[in-house]
Design a protein around this motif. Sequence first.
Motif: not given
Length: 233
Positions: A23-38
């Motif tokens: 899993l890409s850190a950059r993409k995963t962190l950005a997606a989690s922020r967009r989803a409002g999740m940890s």
Amino acid sequence: MLRPLGVQIVRGHSDDPAIQPFLSARKTLAASRRAGMSVEEYIDHYSAAPGATMETVDALLRLADFSEKVERVCEIGAGSGRYAARVIISTYPDSYEIYETAGDWLPRLRALPNVVLQPADGHTLSATPAGSVDLVHAHKVFVYLPLVVTIGCLDEMARVVRPGGVVAFDVVNEDCLDDEMTENWVASGATLYSMISRSWLLKRLAQRGLSLLGSHFVPLSGGRTELLVFRRA
């Protein structure tokens, strides 16, 4: 030549094509922020298994049943740190060693309490002395690795755990497969998963002084893995 441009070439953690970040850190962190999740919540939902991380760590600690303080922990392939964070907050170890080949996750892992990032080649735990850790574990790692790499890592886990210590990891084995899981994999053309024989695995680890304490089935996209927890004699 590149330094005047602000670019420096450094050696990666592993150049083995069999050891690749998942899993890409950059993409995963950005997606989690967009989803409002940890990050933990996001990855669990991404894998269609909400709550799986907490459930896995709870099962590990229940089966391990530590009677003394957990002083030193080692984790292989910590990735986002979702399991590490759970184990740390539950056991408060003095030292938490991590072997991670995906460099983009290292800043996040470095921020966890008492973490020691070890040099990772994807095959060994070379910086960890034999018989030195109370718990060595890996989650959603061996399900993606070639069999020979997994065997080498398991031998290393048996080497570094102290007498009375615990080894825990999950794999896909024959007890994980049912008709629904098999059909899902065939229909989706899933070729990224690796399997290992449960009976052969238990025999090999028994020869290395590890006895099975128990197991727990863990959700995996399109199926499940088995978390196996051992104690060193």
